[in-house]
Design an enzyme around this catalytic site. Sequence first.
Site, mmCIF file in Angstrom:
data_model
loop_
_atom_site.group_PDB
_atom_site.id
_atom_site.type_symbol
_atom_site.label_atom_id
_atom_site.label_comp_id
_atom_site.label_asym_id
_atom_site.label_seq_id
_atom_site.Cartn_x
_atom_site.Cartn_y
_atom_site.Cartn_z
ATOM 1 N N LYS A 1 -10.583 0.123 -1.880
ATOM 2 C CA LYS A 1 -10.359 -0.070 -0.449
ATOM 3 C C LYS A 1 -10.725 1.202 0.295
ATOM 4 O O LYS A 1 -10.226 2.292 -0.009
ATOM 5 C CB LYS A 1 -8.905 -0.436 -0.160
ATOM 6 N N LYS B 1 -7.348 3.381 -2.939
ATOM 7 C CA LYS B 1 -7.712 3.392 -1.518
ATOM 8 C C LYS B 1 -7.949 4.832 -1.077
ATOM 9 O O LYS B 1 -7.274 5.749 -1.549
ATOM 10 C CB LYS B 1 -6.570 2.740 -0.737
ATOM 11 N N ASP C 1 0.859 -1.189 0.000
ATOM 12 C CA ASP C 1 0.000 0.000 0.000
ATOM 13 C C ASP C 1 0.897 1.241 0.000
ATOM 14 O O ASP C 1 1.700 1.424 0.921
ATOM 15 C CB ASP C 1 -0.882 0.037 1.249
#
Length: 309
Positions: free
Chosen positions: A260, A224, A161
């Site tokens: 996400k 995300k 990430d």
Amino acid sequence: MKYEEEDMTLLFDAEDKEHLHQPSQYETALAKYITDLKDDTVAHQTARLIEEHLVENNTREVKKFLYHCIDLTTLSSTDNEPSVMQLTQTVNDFVDQHPDLDNVAAICVYPNMAEIVNDTLEADGVKIACVAGGFPSSQTFAEVKVAEAAIALHTGADEIDIVLPVGKFRCGDYEGLCDEIGELKDVCGEHILKVILETGLLGNASDIKKAAILAMYSGADFIKTSTGKEGTGATPEAAFVMCHAIKEYFLETGRKVGFKAAGGIRTVHDALVYYTLVKEILGKEWLSNELFRIGASRLAPLLLEEITD
């Protein structure tokens, strides 16, 4: 003759100006999508969608699914080997305590903890996710970002990430932004790369849409919402825009990118909101933990309490 020379000069000037204003490949990519969004309209449409559909999703089956989509996260300055081992052991213990339920999707930690999780994790099907690339600010050398991601993968991470370089985005350096993300995707190879937009720092729906498209264009496997470290965390409005960007990108390219939600998701109701948005905008094809995740540290026990009540 003088007038002809002046006319030619004017012609060359016009051609030079036209050349200077040729759109870049990134502007051309953005031009394929609707990015001129009105914040008030987005807020109204988001609220209406949630109001119309959230109640029908408030079921035990949906909560079981949501548990299976959690990236169980610990990203604290006080993290240490014993605390991360303890968190990982709770995931191991879940298998025997709840044999009829699916476990969390992943454990998400800082890169230096990847090896600890890798050595402790026994539960099948649970991934190891690491934040990297100068998390949470993305303010470090590109070489450091690449090295950090590579070391995390080498020591056990399955997924990386990273934070989109918001500074580059805000000054219009789309080339630098996309090059960084692309280089990190090259490092990840077949491993999942999630790009955190840090939507609370982008300011408006139009910029969230542009950042989402550029991240996907550069190779992101997931986009995300937030780190939870700066600005506003996840919001339904940001998720609404991102899900529409994912849908439009899929229709344009045929590539499915995951979504996400993360940053301040603390209640079961919060989780149901994001489930509702994904279901209604992206459809059932996105309702798997391969394309939908929730990053949270406090949500898991709350969901489990409602599932097993």
